[in-house]
Design a protein around this motif. Structure first.
Motif, PDB file in Angstrom:
ATOM      1  N   PHE A   1       0.821  -1.210   0.000  1.00 20.51           N
ATOM      2  CA  PHE A   1       0.000   0.000   0.000  1.00 20.51           C
ATOM      3  C   PHE A   1       0.857   1.264   0.000  1.00 20.51           C
ATOM      4  O   PHE A   1       0.500   2.251  -0.632  1.00 20.51           O
ATOM      5  CB  PHE A   1      -0.940   0.029   1.201  1.00 20.51           C
ATOM      6  CG  PHE A   1      -2.193  -0.800   1.040  1.00 20.51           C
ATOM      7  CD1 PHE A   1      -2.506  -1.460  -0.146  1.00 20.51           C
ATOM      8  CD2 PHE A   1      -3.085  -0.934   2.091  1.00 20.51           C
ATOM      9  CE1 PHE A   1      -3.654  -2.206  -0.291  1.00 20.51           C
ATOM     10  CE2 PHE A   1      -4.248  -1.683   1.959  1.00 20.51           C
ATOM     11  CZ  PHE A   1      -4.535  -2.316   0.768  1.00 20.51           C
TER      12      PHE A   1
ATOM     13  N   SER B   1       0.128   2.637  -6.491  1.00 22.40           N
ATOM     14  CA  SER B   1      -0.769   3.685  -6.977  1.00 22.40           C
ATOM     15  C   SER B   1      -2.182   3.359  -6.504  1.00 22.40           C
ATOM     16  O   SER B   1      -2.422   2.284  -5.945  1.00 22.40           O
ATOM     17  CB  SER B   1      -0.733   3.731  -8.503  1.00 22.40           C
ATOM     18  OG  SER B   1      -1.278   2.530  -9.034  1.00 22.40           O
ATOM     19  N   MET B   2      -3.121   4.251  -6.777  1.00 22.63           N
ATOM     20  CA  MET B   2      -4.498   3.994  -6.368  1.00 22.63           C
ATOM     21  C   MET B   2      -5.014   2.722  -7.024  1.00 22.63           C
ATOM     22  O   MET B   2      -5.604   1.867  -6.362  1.00 22.63           O
ATOM     23  CB  MET B   2      -5.412   5.168  -6.696  1.00 22.63           C
ATOM     24  CG  MET B   2      -6.853   4.931  -6.255  1.00 22.63           C
ATOM     25  SD  MET B   2      -7.934   6.314  -6.563  1.00 22.63           S
ATOM     26  CE  MET B   2      -7.365   7.466  -5.326  1.00 22.63           C
TER      27      MET B   2
ATOM     28  N   ASN C   1      -3.393  -0.343  -5.462  1.00 20.16           N
ATOM     29  CA  ASN C   1      -3.855  -0.606  -4.102  1.00 20.16           C
ATOM     30  C   ASN C   1      -5.277  -1.166  -4.069  1.00 20.16           C
ATOM     31  O   ASN C   1      -5.585  -2.012  -3.236  1.00 20.16           O
ATOM     32  CB  ASN C   1      -3.746   0.648  -3.238  1.00 20.16           C
ATOM     33  CG  ASN C   1      -2.317   0.977  -2.879  1.00 20.16           C
ATOM     34  OD1 ASN C   1      -1.408   0.182  -3.115  1.00 20.16           O
ATOM     35  ND2 ASN C   1      -2.099   2.139  -2.315  1.00 20.16           N
TER      36      ASN C   1
ATOM     37  N   SER D   1      -5.065   5.070  -0.560  1.00 18.74           N
ATOM     38  CA  SER D   1      -4.486   5.730  -1.734  1.00 18.74           C
ATOM     39  C   SER D   1      -4.883   7.198  -1.851  1.00 18.74           C
ATOM     40  O   SER D   1      -4.246   7.942  -2.599  1.00 18.74           O
ATOM     41  CB  SER D   1      -4.899   5.000  -3.009  1.00 18.74           C
ATOM     42  OG  SER D   1      -4.384   3.710  -3.000  1.00 18.74           O
TER      43      SER D   1
ATOM     44  N   SER E   1       1.156  10.508  -1.820  1.00 20.43           N
ATOM     45  CA  SER E   1       2.292   9.577  -1.731  1.00 20.43           C
ATOM     46  C   SER E   1       3.343  10.013  -0.719  1.00 20.43           C
ATOM     47  O   SER E   1       3.867   9.183   0.018  1.00 20.43           O
ATOM     48  CB  SER E   1       2.960   9.428  -3.094  1.00 20.43           C
ATOM     49  OG  SER E   1       2.062   8.909  -4.022  1.00 20.43           O
TER      50      SER E   1
ATOM     51  N   ARG F   1       2.198   9.250   2.901  1.00 17.08           N
ATOM     52  CA  ARG F   1       1.804   7.879   3.269  1.00 17.08           C
ATOM     53  C   ARG F   1       2.680   7.277   4.354  1.00 17.08           C
ATOM     54  O   ARG F   1       2.216   6.482   5.146  1.00 17.08           O
ATOM     55  CB  ARG F   1       1.829   6.968   2.045  1.00 17.08           C
ATOM     56  CG  ARG F   1       0.683   7.204   1.140  1.00 17.08           C
ATOM     57  CD  ARG F   1       0.661   6.196   0.032  1.00 17.08           C
ATOM     58  NE  ARG F   1      -0.316   6.602  -0.969  1.00 17.08           N
ATOM     59  CZ  ARG F   1      -0.436   6.056  -2.139  1.00 17.08           C
ATOM     60  NH1 ARG F   1       0.358   5.059  -2.486  1.00 17.08           N
ATOM     61  NH2 ARG F   1      -1.337   6.490  -2.983  1.00 17.08           N
TER      62      ARG F   1
END
Length: 188
Positions: free
Chosen positions: A44, A48-49, A52, A105, A109, A112
């Motif tokens: 995760f 990327s979205m 994930n 997501s 980034s 995170r």
């Protein structure tokens, strides 16, 4: 554990699903839930979205199939009904983990590493809570059930309910993940 991070993200996702799924079995291995999310957290963090969401769904497929293969076997229904019910349940329950990947997501980034990790226990506990509602509610897959053999740990349930234990499980995974990542950064 660091070698796991060098694996393909799909393999990390599958490994995570197997570890969490096995933690539900009556084999006294509930402790696996304390480390089972570490590969998924790594996936995760780096995905990327789209990745994930897909990896969350794959995690859900493996985890739910591993943990709940027995559902149909205890019903006394015909084989076709049993298999159909199991497949439908696994496909449905996996969508919640896709949702976890999607929500994670949404965090940018560069945030995170700390913000995403801090919110992950909240995201998963919220998902468990949402999953418990309605005619398709499924509280059998709450993470707290993996700890049924650890009487001292689950005493907190009297105050927090099962969601508190789930929060602790995911938080321990996040702490261990960051400890491993930090030690590998120090040595490099």
């Amino acid at each position: 554990m660091k070698i796991i991070f060098s694996l393909n993200p799909l393999l990390q996702t599958i490994l995570s699903g197997i570890l969490i799924g096995i933690a539900y079995h009556p084999l006294n291995v509930g402790f696996l839930a304390m480390i089972g999310f570490i590969p998924l957290i790594n996936v995760f963090h780096n995905g990327s979205m789209r990745d994930n969401v897909i990896k969350g769904y794959i995690f859900g497929l493996i985890y739910n199939l591993t943990a709940f293969y027995w559902i149909g076997a205890n019903s006394g229904a015909s084989f076709l009904t049993v298999i159909s019910s199991l497949i439908a349940a696994v496909l449905y329950l996996s969508s919640y983990w896709s949702f976890v990947g999607f929500i994670f997501s949404l965090i940018p980034s560069d945030w995170r590493k700390f913000v995403g990790s801090s919110f992950l226990p909240f995201i998963i506990v919220t998902m468990e809570w949402i999953r418990s509602f309605g005619p398709l509610g499924f509280p059998w897959s709450n993470l707290a059930l993996t700890q049924s053999k650890y009487i001292y740990l689950i005493q907190i349930m009297e105050i927090t309910g099962t969601y508190g234990v789930s929060f602790i499980i995911v938080s321990i995974n996040v702490i261990i993940y960051h400890s491993i990542k930090k030690s590998s950064l120090i040595k490099n």
